[in-house]
Design a protein around this motif. Sequence first.
Motif, PDB file in Angstrom:
ATOM      1  N   MET A   1       0.850  -1.162   0.000  1.00 30.53           N
ATOM      2  CA  MET A   1       0.000   0.000   0.000  1.00 30.53           C
ATOM      3  C   MET A   1       0.898   1.228   0.000  1.00 30.53           C
ATOM      4  O   MET A   1       1.843   1.317   0.772  1.00 30.53           O
ATOM      5  N   SER A   2       0.580   2.173  -0.844  1.00 26.02           N
ATOM      6  CA  SER A   2       1.414   3.365  -0.916  1.00 26.02           C
ATOM      7  C   SER A   2       0.924   4.466   0.010  1.00 26.02           C
ATOM      8  O   SER A   2       1.705   5.314   0.420  1.00 26.02           O
ATOM      9  N   SER A   3      -0.359   4.478   0.319  1.00 28.05           N
ATOM     10  CA  SER A   3      -0.870   5.573   1.137  1.00 28.05           C
ATOM     11  C   SER A   3      -2.206   5.201   1.765  1.00 28.05           C
ATOM     12  O   SER A   3      -2.915   4.319   1.286  1.00 28.05           O
ATOM     13  N   ALA A   4      -2.506   5.922   2.856  1.00 29.53           N
ATOM     14  CA  ALA A   4      -3.804   5.780   3.525  1.00 29.53           C
ATOM     15  C   ALA A   4      -4.102   7.079   4.245  1.00 29.53           C
ATOM     16  O   ALA A   4      -3.207   7.685   4.833  1.00 29.53           O
ATOM     17  N   TRP A   5      -5.355   7.517   4.158  1.00 29.55           N
ATOM     18  CA  TRP A   5      -5.781   8.681   4.933  1.00 29.55           C
ATOM     19  C   TRP A   5      -7.261   8.547   5.274  1.00 29.55           C
ATOM     20  O   TRP A   5      -8.003   7.853   4.600  1.00 29.55           O
ATOM     21  N   TRP A   6      -7.647   9.189   6.361  1.00 29.65           N
ATOM     22  CA  TRP A   6      -8.987   9.023   6.913  1.00 29.65           C
ATOM     23  C   TRP A   6      -9.732  10.339   6.981  1.00 29.65           C
ATOM     24  O   TRP A   6      -9.140  11.384   7.234  1.00 29.65           O
ATOM     25  N   LEU A   7     -11.039  10.257   6.787  1.00 28.83           N
ATOM     26  CA  LEU A   7     -11.987  11.330   7.083  1.00 28.83           C
ATOM     27  C   LEU A   7     -13.178  10.659   7.745  1.00 28.83           C
ATOM     28  O   LEU A   7     -13.884   9.870   7.112  1.00 28.83           O
ATOM     29  N   GLY A   8     -13.372  10.942   9.021  1.00 29.35           N
ATOM     30  CA  GLY A   8     -14.468  10.310   9.741  1.00 29.35           C
ATOM     31  C   GLY A   8     -14.298   8.804   9.752  1.00 29.35           C
ATOM     32  O   GLY A   8     -13.238   8.286  10.074  1.00 29.35           O
ATOM     33  N   GLN A   9     -15.325   8.085   9.354  1.00 25.74           N
ATOM     34  CA  GLN A   9     -15.305   6.618   9.338  1.00 25.74           C
ATOM     35  C   GLN A   9     -14.892   6.062   7.976  1.00 25.74           C
ATOM     36  O   GLN A   9     -15.056   4.873   7.720  1.00 25.74           O
ATOM     37  N   ARG A  10     -14.381   6.905   7.099  1.00 28.60           N
ATOM     38  CA  ARG A  10     -13.955   6.471   5.774  1.00 28.60           C
ATOM     39  C   ARG A  10     -12.445   6.552   5.664  1.00 28.60           C
ATOM     40  O   ARG A  10     -11.804   7.399   6.275  1.00 28.60           O
ATOM     41  N   CYS A  11     -11.874   5.665   4.858  1.00 29.73           N
ATOM     42  CA  CYS A  11     -10.442   5.642   4.635  1.00 29.73           C
ATOM     43  C   CYS A  11     -10.186   5.463   3.147  1.00 29.73           C
ATOM     44  O   CYS A  11     -10.865   4.668   2.487  1.00 29.73           O
ATOM     45  N   MET A  12      -9.221   6.203   2.631  1.00 30.18           N
ATOM     46  CA  MET A  12      -8.780   6.050   1.247  1.00 30.18           C
ATOM     47  C   MET A  12      -7.440   5.330   1.251  1.00 30.18           C
ATOM     48  O   MET A  12      -6.524   5.719   1.984  1.00 30.18           O
ATOM     49  N   LEU A  13      -7.352   4.282   0.458  1.00 28.73           N
ATOM     50  CA  LEU A  13      -6.142   3.474   0.341  1.00 28.73           C
ATOM     51  C   LEU A  13      -5.586   3.617  -1.068  1.00 28.73           C
ATOM     52  O   LEU A  13      -6.333   3.513  -2.038  1.00 28.73           O
ATOM     53  N   GLY A  14      -4.296   3.827  -1.174  1.00 26.25           N
ATOM     54  CA  GLY A  14      -3.636   3.855  -2.473  1.00 26.25           C
ATOM     55  C   GLY A  14      -2.965   2.514  -2.708  1.00 26.25           C
ATOM     56  O   GLY A  14      -2.060   2.143  -1.968  1.00 26.25           O
ATOM     57  N   LEU A  15      -3.433   1.773  -3.698  1.00 24.83           N
ATOM     58  CA  LEU A  15      -2.923   0.422  -3.962  1.00 24.83           C
ATOM     59  C   LEU A  15      -2.654   0.219  -5.448  1.00 24.83           C
ATOM     60  O   LEU A  15      -3.337   0.796  -6.291  1.00 24.83           O
ATOM     61  N   ALA A  16      -1.696  -0.630  -5.746  1.00 29.80           N
ATOM     62  CA  ALA A  16      -1.464  -1.046  -7.122  1.00 29.80           C
ATOM     63  C   ALA A  16      -2.594  -1.974  -7.546  1.00 29.80           C
ATOM     64  O   ALA A  16      -3.006  -2.859  -6.785  1.00 29.80           O
ATOM     65  N   ALA A  17      -3.100  -1.785  -8.739  1.00 25.27           N
ATOM     66  CA  ALA A  17      -4.226  -2.583  -9.226  1.00 25.27           C
ATOM     67  C   ALA A  17      -3.884  -4.073  -9.290  1.00 25.27           C
ATOM     68  O   ALA A  17      -4.741  -4.918  -9.089  1.00 25.27           O
ATOM     69  N   GLU A  18      -2.617  -4.403  -9.544  1.00 28.10           N
ATOM     70  CA  GLU A  18      -2.223  -5.803  -9.736  1.00 28.10           C
ATOM     71  C   GLU A  18      -1.912  -6.545  -8.437  1.00 28.10           C
ATOM     72  O   GLU A  18      -1.662  -7.741  -8.463  1.00 28.10           O
ATOM     73  N   SER A  19      -1.910  -5.859  -7.302  1.00 25.37           N
ATOM     74  CA  SER A  19      -1.488  -6.527  -6.066  1.00 25.37           C
ATOM     75  C   SER A  19      -2.510  -7.552  -5.597  1.00 25.37           C
ATOM     76  O   SER A  19      -3.711  -7.433  -5.861  1.00 25.37           O
ATOM     77  N   GLN A  20      -2.037  -8.551  -4.882  1.00 21.27           N
ATOM     78  CA  GLN A  20      -2.927  -9.570  -4.351  1.00 21.27           C
ATOM     79  C   GLN A  20      -3.866  -8.967  -3.306  1.00 21.27           C
ATOM     80  O   GLN A  20      -5.021  -9.366  -3.200  1.00 21.27           O
ATOM     81  N   THR A  51       4.983 -10.932  -1.770  1.00 18.16           N
ATOM     82  CA  THR A  51       3.664 -10.845  -2.392  1.00 18.16           C
ATOM     83  C   THR A  51       2.929 -12.165  -2.197  1.00 18.16           C
ATOM     84  O   THR A  51       3.557 -13.225  -2.146  1.00 18.16           O
ATOM     85  N   GLY A  52       1.637 -12.069  -2.101  1.00 12.28           N
ATOM     86  CA  GLY A  52       0.797 -13.256  -2.031  1.00 12.28           C
ATOM     87  C   GLY A  52       0.367 -13.711  -3.415  1.00 12.28           C
ATOM     88  O   GLY A  52      -0.469 -14.591  -3.559  1.00 12.28           O
ATOM     89  N   ARG A  53       0.955 -13.126  -4.426  1.00 16.84           N
ATOM     90  CA  ARG A  53       0.589 -13.425  -5.812  1.00 16.84           C
ATOM     91  C   ARG A  53       1.686 -14.234  -6.477  1.00 16.84           C
ATOM     92  O   ARG A  53       2.823 -13.778  -6.593  1.00 16.84           O
ATOM     93  N   GLN A  54       1.352 -15.431  -6.939  1.00 18.38           N
ATOM     94  CA  GLN A  54       2.351 -16.283  -7.579  1.00 18.38           C
ATOM     95  C   GLN A  54       2.749 -15.775  -8.957  1.00 18.38           C
ATOM     96  O   GLN A  54       3.905 -15.902  -9.350  1.00 18.38           O
ATOM     97  N   ASP A  55       1.800 -15.203  -9.686  1.00 13.49           N
ATOM     98  CA  ASP A  55       2.094 -14.695 -11.036  1.00 13.49           C
ATOM     99  C   ASP A  55       2.483 -13.216 -10.948  1.00 13.49           C
ATOM    100  O   ASP A  55       1.708 -12.338 -11.231  1.00 13.49           O
ATOM    101  N   MET A  56       3.731 -12.979 -10.561  1.00 15.14           N
ATOM    102  CA  MET A  56       4.238 -11.623 -10.348  1.00 15.14           C
ATOM    103  C   MET A  56       4.463 -10.890 -11.658  1.00 15.14           C
ATOM    104  O   MET A  56       4.794 -11.488 -12.680  1.00 15.14           O
ATOM    105  N   SER A  57       4.346  -9.571 -11.568  1.00 13.57           N
ATOM    106  CA  SER A  57       4.651  -8.722 -12.719  1.00 13.57           C
ATOM    107  C   SER A  57       6.158  -8.729 -12.951  1.00 13.57           C
ATOM    108  O   SER A  57       6.942  -9.077 -12.067  1.00 13.57           O
ATOM    109  N   SER A  58       6.554  -8.297 -14.127  1.00 13.35           N
ATOM    110  CA  SER A  58       7.989  -8.211 -14.429  1.00 13.35           C
ATOM    111  C   SER A  58       8.670  -7.196 -13.507  1.00 13.35           C
ATOM    112  O   SER A  58       9.820  -7.372 -13.118  1.00 13.35           O
TER     113      SER A  58
END
Length: 179
Positions: A1-20, A51-58
Motif C-alpha cells: 500500500m502506498s498511502s492511507a488517509w482518513w476522514l471520519g469513518q472512511r479511509c482512502m487506500l492507495g494500492l497497485a491494481a495488480e497486487s494480491q 507478495t501473495g501473488r504467484q504470477d508476479m509482474s515483471s
Amino acid sequence: MSSAWWLGQRCMLGLAAESQTTTNLQRTKQCVLNLTSDTMVAQVNALAKTTGRQDMSSFKTAAGYIYVKDKFKIAHLTPLASEMVGPFRVLECPVHMEAELVAVNEMNRGEEGREGFFLGIEVKILRVHAEERILRAEQQDKVDADRWRPLITVFQHLYGLSARLQPSRLAEIGEEKYR
C-alpha cells in the motif's frame, strides 16, 4: 500500500491494481487495516518485497519480490479473528480497523499506458480495536496521541513520531463539532 488517509469513518487506500491485496479486497469486499507501532520495524521489513501473488509482474520480479503464502509466519506475527469481517487482524498491532469496500477509483487517467495502474480505494470502517494502553484515560473510545507511536513510511524510509511540539490552533475547536 502506498498511502492511507482518513476522514471520519472512511479511509482512502492507495494500492497497485495488480497486487494480491487489491484482488482480495475487490473479491471479498472486506479488509482489516492493521496499524503498526514504531517497535515493529523488523516485522514490516520482513514483509517488504513479498507478495501473495504467484504470477508476479515483471517489475516485482526484477525488484526482487518473492511469493509468500503465509505472511504471518514469515513476519512472526499472530493471526487474530476479526469480529465483523473475514480477514484476520494482527495481534501484535496496537490498532486494527475492520472495514468494507465502498468504492474503487482508477488513478492515472489520461496518462497513456498507466491508466488504472494505481487505484484509490475507499473503505468504510466498521469496527476499531485499540490496545488499552494507548487510549485516553478519560475517554476510553479515543486514542491518546501522546501514548501511541505509529510506524510511518515516508519516501521509502520508516519513521516513528517525536514528542508533541504544541497543540494546533485547530485543537481549540471541540472534536465533537467535526461530527
